[in-house]
Design an enzyme around this catalytic site. Structure first.
Site, mmCIF file in Angstrom:
data_model
loop_
_atom_site.group_PDB
_atom_site.id
_atom_site.type_symbol
_atom_site.label_atom_id
_atom_site.label_comp_id
_atom_site.label_asym_id
_atom_site.label_seq_id
_atom_site.Cartn_x
_atom_site.Cartn_y
_atom_site.Cartn_z
ATOM 1 N N HIS A 1 1.639 6.647 -0.138
ATOM 2 C CA HIS A 1 0.524 5.853 0.711
ATOM 3 C C HIS A 1 -0.498 5.523 -0.289
ATOM 4 O O HIS A 1 -0.945 7.385 -0.167
ATOM 5 C CB HIS A 1 0.864 6.863 1.996
ATOM 6 N N HIS B 1 0.930 -1.389 0.247
ATOM 7 C CA HIS B 1 -0.039 0.156 -0.404
ATOM 8 C C HIS B 1 1.001 1.037 0.102
ATOM 9 O O HIS B 1 0.500 2.669 -0.464
ATOM 10 C CB HIS B 1 -1.023 0.130 1.593
#
Length: 166
Positions: free
Chosen positions: A86, A71
């Site tokens: 992110h 992620h």
């Protein structure tokens, strides 16, 4: 003088431009719906509300860290600038589902090189938010930081921050 003697005379450029790693809508860091990012606990930066599921490199440098949950990715420029991309918020809980990583730690990347693809609909339906923070994790080591006045951003093309590292 010692740098010249030992062959490390290559002058590193302290200025660096950070481009949008995603296509979408620019989000001020203070408007990211997560206090860790919004209150700059991890560093200065911005967010993007993505309209497509591809992350490209926002800088020239090396892949410092690909998170096992896919992620997020950490990048490091030659001048020492460290950047975290992110994808979404609370996406660590997805345990890699919906993400496909195209790089690994140690890879050299240029602006626009593909890093991660993700299923935007899956993230929308399974995470807190798709708004994706882009954070200078060592922003305490920057001399100056200029955020461009942008709204819509295009991955690998739109310059978002101009930074000088100390």
């Amino acid at each position: 003088m010692f740098k010249k003697l030992f062959g490390k005379g290559k002058e590193v450029n302290k200025n660096i431009k950070i481009y949008a790693p995603l296509t979408g809508e620019y989000v001020k860091i203070e408007d990211i719906p997560d206090p860790v990012f919004a209150q700059k606990m991890m560093g200065e930066g911005f967010g993007i509300n993505p309209t497509e599921g591809e992350v490209v490199s926002p800088i020239e440098g090396k892949v410092d860290n690909v998170f096992p949950t896919k992620h997020a990715v950490g990048l490091k420029a030659d001048n020492g600038l460290e950047l975290l991309v992110h994808i979404g918020l609370d996406t660590v809980q997805l345990d890699g589902e919906g993400f496909k990583v195209h790089v690994e730690s140690g890879d050299t990347v240029n602006v626009g090189d593909p890093l991660i693809r993700f299923d935007l609909e899956y993230i929308k339906n399974n995470a807190k938010s798709v708004i994706s923070p882009i954070i200078i994790t060592n922003s305490d080591q920057t001399e100056s930081l200029h955020l461009e006045d942008v709204e819509a951003v295009v991955k690998g093309e739109t310059e978002v921050i101009d930074v000088t590292v100390s």
